[in-house]
Write a protein that holds these residues in place. Sequence first.
Motif, PDB file in Angstrom:
ATOM      1  N   SER A 173       0.823  -1.206   0.000  1.00 19.29           N
ATOM      2  CA  SER A 173       0.000   0.000   0.000  1.00 19.29           C
ATOM      3  C   SER A 173       0.860   1.260   0.000  1.00 19.29           C
ATOM      4  CB  SER A 173      -0.924  -0.004   1.226  1.00 19.29           C
ATOM      5  OG  SER A 173      -1.718   1.169   1.262  1.00 19.29           O
ATOM      6  N   VAL A 174       1.932   1.261   0.806  1.00 14.15           N
ATOM      7  CA  VAL A 174       2.821   2.421   0.856  1.00 14.15           C
ATOM      8  C   VAL A 174       3.520   2.617  -0.482  1.00 14.15           C
ATOM      9  CG1 VAL A 174       4.866   3.394   1.967  1.00 14.15           C
ATOM     10  CG2 VAL A 174       3.141   2.235   3.347  1.00 14.15           C
ATOM     11  N   ASP A 177       1.334   4.226  -2.940  1.00 14.91           N
ATOM     12  CA  ASP A 177       1.159   5.667  -2.745  1.00 14.91           C
ATOM     13  C   ASP A 177       2.330   6.476  -3.290  1.00 14.91           C
ATOM     14  OD1 ASP A 177      -1.282   5.349  -1.558  1.00 14.91           O
ATOM     15  OD2 ASP A 177      -0.494   5.261   0.485  1.00 14.91           O
ATOM     16  N   PRO A 303      -4.462  -0.120  -3.935  1.00 12.81           N
ATOM     17  CA  PRO A 303      -3.985   1.084  -4.613  1.00 12.81           C
ATOM     18  C   PRO A 303      -3.516   0.880  -6.047  1.00 12.81           C
ATOM     19  CG  PRO A 303      -2.272   0.236  -3.171  1.00 12.81           C
ATOM     20  CD  PRO A 303      -3.487  -0.656  -2.987  1.00 12.81           C
ATOM     21  N   ALA A 310      -8.186   8.638  -1.292  1.00 14.93           N
ATOM     22  CA  ALA A 310      -7.009   9.500  -1.225  1.00 14.93           C
ATOM     23  C   ALA A 310      -7.325  10.732  -0.372  1.00 14.93           C
ATOM     24  CB  ALA A 310      -6.568   9.916  -2.625  1.00 14.93           C
ATOM     25  N   ARG A 312      -6.266  15.027   0.073  1.00 13.24           N
ATOM     26  CA  ARG A 312      -5.619  16.196  -0.517  1.00 13.24           C
ATOM     27  C   ARG A 312      -6.040  17.456   0.225  1.00 13.24           C
ATOM     28  NH1 ARG A 312      -8.931  19.473  -3.526  1.00 13.24           N
ATOM     29  NH2 ARG A 312     -10.898  18.592  -4.343  1.00 13.24           N
TER      30      ARG A 312
END
Length: 369
Positions: A173-174, A177, A303, A310, A312
Motif C-alpha cells: 500500500s505504501v 502511494d 492502490p 485519497a 488532498r
Amino acid sequence: MTSPDERGRRLVRKLGARLGADSLTGRPDHSLVGVIRMPESSVSPMTSIVRRVVWAFVALLVAVLLVYLDRDGYRDGNGDGLSLLDAFYYATVSLSTTGYGDITPVSDTARLVNILVITPLRVMFLIVLVGTTLAVLTERSRQTFKLQRWRTKVRDHVVVVGYGTKGRSAVRSVLGDGVEPERIVVVDTDQAMLEVASALGLVTVHGSGTRSDVLRVAGVPRARAVVVAANRDDSAVLVTLTARELAPKARIVSAVREAENVHLLRQSGADSVVVSSETAGRLLGMATHTPTVVDMVEDLITPESGLAIAERDVEGSEIGGSPRHLPDIVLGVVRGGKLHRVDHPDMDAMEAGDRLLYVKKITPASDPD
C-alpha cells in the motif's frame, strides 16, 4: 502522582534495559552490516561464476597473444622454439604462478613484457579465480559505505515492524502511494522474510522491534510513520510504546488481533489501531449476502488500479464552498486533525487548512490513458 505517559516511559526504559537496549546503537557502522541490509540488484551465483571464468579466460588469451607475438624472445627447454601450444602452456603456468621454468624469457623485450603486462595479468587472474573471499570483503565494504550514507541522509521514511501478511500488505500500500522502496525500512527477526523484502529494494533490519536499539538503528526517531504489524498483541503494545518514546511526533499505526486490546495500543501511543480479525470477519460476513459491497471495499483499499481513497488539501478556489458540490466524491473532511463526515453540519463550508478524503480513479501504468 506520575502521569500515564511517564509511567509508560519508565516501563519502556526498564524493558529496554532488560533486553540490552544499547547493544546496537553504540556500535560502528561497519559492525552493523549484518544487521542492516541495503537493497541492491541481485546476481545469481551461476552468473557470477560465468563472469569470473570469462574474465579469467580473457586474461589468459591476452597473455598467450603477447607471448606468441614475441615468441623469439623466449627460450624453450628442448630448443625447438615456441609454438602456439607452448605459448598457451607458458601463459597458463605463469598466470597460475606454477612456473616450471622450462620456458623462460631471454630477450629484453620479453622480460619487459613479463614485468609490465604478464605480472599484472597474473594478479588479475588470481583475483578472478580466488575472488570469492575478495567479493565478500568488497561487498561488506560497499554495504558499509551505503549504510553510512543512508543513516546520514534518511529522514521522513516509513518503518514497518513485522513482515508477515499484514506487514507485506502495508508495504504494498505504501509503495502504491508513490513512496520509494529505499525509504521503507522493514524490521523482522525472520531472515527469510527480510530476504523477500530486500528483493523488493527495501532496507531491512534484522532484530526484534520490541528492542529500542533495533528501532534506533532502523531510524525510528527520524521516521515519518511507523507501522506495527506484529503477530502478537502483547508484542504490538511493547513495540508501540518503544516507538512512541523514540519518535514523539511520528504517526504510529498498529494492528491488533483482538478488539479488547485496542485501548492498550491507544494508551501506548498509537495514532490509529486496526483490528485485523474483526475487519476480516466483517468482510467475510458481508460477502455472504452482499458480495459486491466487499468487491467495492477491496477496490477502494487496493492502490494498484480501479478506485482508491485519497487525501488532498482544499484548494483556494474551493474555500467557502460545500464539499458535496465538488466533482470529486468526497467522503470526509479533516479539520484540526479530526475527521468529520461529509454530511456533518459544520462541513457545509470548507476552510483553509482543511483536507479532503475523496475517491479517485487509479490508472494502471500499462493503461495508455
